[in-house]
Scaffold this active site. Structure first.
Site, PDB file in Angstrom:
ATOM      1  N   CYS A   1       0.840  -1.210   0.000  1.00  0.00           N
ATOM      2  CA  CYS A   1       0.000   0.000   0.000  1.00  0.00           C
ATOM      3  C   CYS A   1       0.867   1.249   0.000  1.00  0.00           C
ATOM      4  CB  CYS A   1      -0.924  -0.026   1.214  1.00  0.00           C
ATOM      5  SG  CYS A   1      -1.933   1.454   1.342  1.00  0.00           S
TER       6      CYS A   1
ATOM      7  N   CYS B   1      -0.381   4.111   2.207  1.00  0.00           N
ATOM      8  CA  CYS B   1      -0.241   3.873   3.656  1.00  0.00           C
ATOM      9  C   CYS B   1       1.210   4.060   4.084  1.00  0.00           C
ATOM     10  CB  CYS B   1      -0.643   2.449   4.041  1.00  0.00           C
ATOM     11  SG  CYS B   1      -2.131   1.856   3.278  1.00  0.00           S
ATOM     12  N   ASP B   2       2.150   3.534   3.291  1.00  0.00           N
ATOM     13  CA  ASP B   2       3.538   3.416   3.754  1.00  0.00           C
ATOM     14  C   ASP B   2       4.529   4.310   3.016  1.00  0.00           C
ATOM     15  OD1 ASP B   2       2.640   1.430   5.472  1.00  0.00           O
ATOM     16  OD2 ASP B   2       2.990  -0.161   4.010  1.00  0.00           O
TER      17      ASP B   2
END
Ligand code: NAP
Length: 304
Positions: free
Chosen positions: A130, A133-134
Site C-alpha cells: 500500500c 499507507c507506507d
C-alpha cells in the site's frame, strides 16, 4: 431476521445497502475490518462521475454515513460461512450468527503476493502492498514498484513525488494501466522503467536493501538497491469461505452475470469478487445497485 444481509462494506456492499434501504428492506452489513474496501488506499479518485478529485478515504466515509443515515445496520464481524436452513440464509461470523432472507456477497479482494522467500517477514521492513499507507516512510529514499496495472502505475506516480527515485518493474513492456496514467509516469524524471523483468530475490539484513530482478528475455539478473518494495500485482477475490455456497471460476471470482445472480437462489454478488471485465469504483457501485434490486425482488417473491 433481516431482509438482506450484505457481506462486505466496500463501495459495492454499501451501495447495495443504500438501494435496499430505499426499497424499505431491513439491512445488515457485515464488515470484517473498516468500511470502504480497497478504495480507502486511493489518494485521488479522478474517474468517478461528479467530482474530479476525491480522496478514497473521504469517499468511503461519505458512503458509509449515507448508508447508516438511511438506516442500514453495520456490524464489524468477519463472515466465515453462509448456508441455507429451509429457505433462511444463515450467516455465521467469527462472533455470532445472523439470519436473512437474501444475502449479497460483496467481499472484494486482497493483495496478491510475489511469492518470494522472506516476502512475508519483510512486510513493515521494506515490503509493502500500500503506497499511500507506507510511502511516507520512504521519503528521500529509493523504492521499486512491481506491476503494470493501474494500481502499480498510480502507486509509482504517488511515490515519485515523495521519494528520490522509483523503479517501475514490470514483467512485460505493455501495460494494463490506462494510457494517460502511463504517459504521466513517463514524464517523471525520477522514475526508471525496468521492463520485461521480474523480481527473483529480496536482499535484506534487518531491512530490505535491494531486489534482484531477472530479465525475462535474456535471463540476466540486475540488482536494484532499494529500501522499499511496493508490490502491486493484482488482487485475489476473498471468496474461499463461500466456495461450497456458490459457483466460482478458476480465479475464485463468483460466477454471475450483470444481474448479479449467483448459482445459489437468494444469494447475490456485487463488486470486485464477481466475474467481470472491468473492476472500478463505478462498476462496483453499479453492481451494488443491481444486486440489491434483485435481492429485493427475491425477498418480495419469497414473502408468504
Ligand atoms: P491488475 O490490473 O490485475 O494488474 C496486475 C499487474 O501485475 C499486471 O500488470 C500483471 O502483469 C502484474 N502481475 C501479476 N502477477 C504478477 C507476478 N506474479 N509477478 C509480476 N507481475 C505480476 O491489478 P491492479 O492494478 O491491482 O488493478 C485491479 C483492478 O482495479 C483493475 O481493473 C484496475 O483497472 C482497477 N484499478 C483502477 C484504478 C483507477 O481507475 N483509478 C486504480 C487502481 C486499480 P501482466 O499485465 O503481465 O498480467
Amino acid at each position: 431476521m433481516y431482509d438482506i444481509i450484505v457481506i462486505g462494506g466496500g463501495p459495492a456492499g454499501l451501495t447495495a445497502a443504500i438501494y435496499a434501504r430505499r426499497a424499505a428492506r431491513s439491512v445488515l452489513v457485515l464488515e470484517a475490518l473498516v468500511c470502504g474496501g480497497q478504495i480507502i488506499n486511493t489518494p485521488d479518485i479522478e474517474n468517478y462521475p461528479v467530482e474530479a478529485h476525491l480522496a478514497g478515504y473521504d469517499f468511503a466515509t461519505r458512503v458509509e454515513a449515507q448508508a447508516r443515515g438511511l438506516g442500514a445496520e453495520i456490524v464489524f464481524e468477519r463472515a466465515v460461512e453462509v448456508h441455507d436452513e429451509g429457505g433462511v440464509k444463515v450467516v455465521v461470523t467469527e462472533k455470532g450468527r445472523y439470519e436473512g432472507r437474501a444475502v449479497i456477497l460483496a467481499v472484494g479482494s486482497r493483495n496478491r503476493k510475489l511469492g518470494l522467500p522472506e516476502e512475508d517477514e519483510l512486510v513493515g521492513r521494506g515490503v509493502s502492498y500500500c503506497a499511500t499507507c507506507d510511502g511516507a516512510f520512504y521519503r528521500k529514499k529509493t523504492v521499486a514498484v512491481v506491476g503494470g496495472g493501474n494500481t502499480a502505475l498510480e502507486d509509482a506516480l504517488y511515490l515519485a513525488d515523495l521519494v528520490d527515485k522509483v523503479f517501475l518493474v514490470h514483467r512485460r513492456d505493455a501495460f494494463r494501466a490506462e494510457e494517460a496514467t502511463v504517459a504521466r509516469l513517463r514524464e517523471k524524471p525520477n522514475v526508471e522503467f525496468v521492463l520485461n523483468a521480474v523480481p527473483v530475490r529480496l536482499v535484506a539484513e534487518q531491512n530490505l536493501l535491494a531486489i534482484e530482478v531477472k530479465d525475462v528475455k535474456d535471463g540476466s539478473v540486475r540488482t536494484l538497491e532499494v529500501s522499499g518494495l511496493f508490490v502491486a500485482v493484482g488482487r485475489t477475490p476473498e471468496t474461499a469461505a463461500f466456495r461450497d455456497l456458490v459457483a466460482l471460476d478458476a480465479a475464485g471470482c463468483v460466477v454471475a452475470g450483470e444481474d448479479c445472480h449467483t448459482s445459489a437462489p437468494g444469494v447475490f454478488v456485487a463488486g470486485d469478487c464477481r466475474v467481470k471485465p472491468l473492476r472500478q469504483l463505478v462498476t462496483a457501485t453499479a453492481d451494488g445497485a443491481m444486486a440489491a434490486t434483485e435481492a429485493v425482488k427475491f425477498v418480495q417473491s419469497a414473502a408468504p
